[in-house]
Design an enzyme around this catalytic site. Sequence first.
Site, short mmCIF file in Angstrom:
data_model
loop_
_atom_site.label_atom_id
_atom_site.label_comp_id
_atom_site.label_asym_id
_atom_site.label_seq_id
_atom_site.Cartn_x
_atom_site.Cartn_y
_atom_site.Cartn_z
N HIS A 257 18.18 -3.25 -30.90
CA HIS A 257 17.65 -2.02 -31.46
C HIS A 257 18.57 -1.56 -32.58
CE1 HIS A 257 16.03 2.06 -31.74
NE2 HIS A 257 15.00 1.63 -31.04
N ASP A 308 10.44 -1.91 -25.29
CA ASP A 308 9.24 -2.73 -25.40
C ASP A 308 9.22 -3.90 -24.42
OD1 ASP A 308 8.06 -1.36 -27.68
OD2 ASP A 308 9.74 -2.18 -28.82
#
Length: 371
Positions: A257, A308
Amino acid sequence: MTTTRGLEGVVATTSSISSIVNDVLTYRGYNIDDLAENASFEEVIYLLWNDKLPNKQELDQFSAKLAEDAVIPEEIINQIKSYPSDKVSPMAALRTAVSTLALYDEEADDMSEEANYRKAIRLQAKIPTVVTTFSRIREGKEPISPKKDLSFAANFLFTLNGEMPEEVAVTAINKALVLHADHELNASTFTGRVCVATLSDIYSGVTSAIGALKGPLHGGANERVMKMLSEIGSVENVDSYLHQAFEKKEKIMGFGHRVYKTGDPRAKHLKEMSRKLTELTGETKWYEMSTKMEQIVRDEKGLPPNVDFYSASVYHSLGIDHDLFTPLFAVSRVSGWIAHILEQYSNNRLIRPRAEYVGATNQSYVSVENR
């Protein structure tokens, strides 16, 4: 003038909605772990929009209003029926339908604070119904009207599947909605704020945000995670699949991320929900593949999973079509988009950055006959 690609690390505004500090995500100062374990999505929406958790009376009134406004106009249903459903992606359908909703809202261009709040509730309430209506219509089924006595999460599942959902499914969807509700100044949120900074209306802002979320680098990651898991097929294939991908320097979806360095705090909640749901459905291979992938990628690449990664197996276990994963993301994130839109309106300044010019210079016009 200093150029920063992708605006990485650039602080573009001040906000009191959510924060990411030392890999801790908070909404209005509440740790996401606390909210994920204890709060209903309705409470989180109210928190994001009002800077406080509601009391019992406020929550009851707010939840009732959301349920009341969840029905979409018949004209929107007919429009969705006219879409070429075998070709239209759910995100394109959602983007178009949300834009059209403005045509049936008498307050669409009323920019008063009170009207914007009423429109916010209508948008939040109707977007899940748009998603489930599209899903049913493309399957040749009639859409189902939401029930006023169901929670937000339960109504999504009810209008999607046409039957009363099990409690574990409602809990899973509620938790996913809470975890995805806001995430500081992400791409879609920034897009929405840029749009309404021109004093465009709230429908335009949300439509713009949906357009940004449609891109696979933002909202489509969990759908691609499920595609990857399906390609792997079994726990025994994980090791060879990953190492082949490493050799080819391919991106492993659902890991890493730009903001979080030590790990996405939302991932652990969905990981546990994935374990429970895959056990319930008897398809534990999805969870087992995921945990083995997490271990290998973390050990060899130093990348932890993001939100996710485990949401993919959660949604799959709930029987949700894979191309509905991103629209479900939008069902949640619209709460954050709206919070940021309302905040932008409250202290607005047109967002107009500069660009560093790197093109040709000292050019002179030459007539077309001499070119």
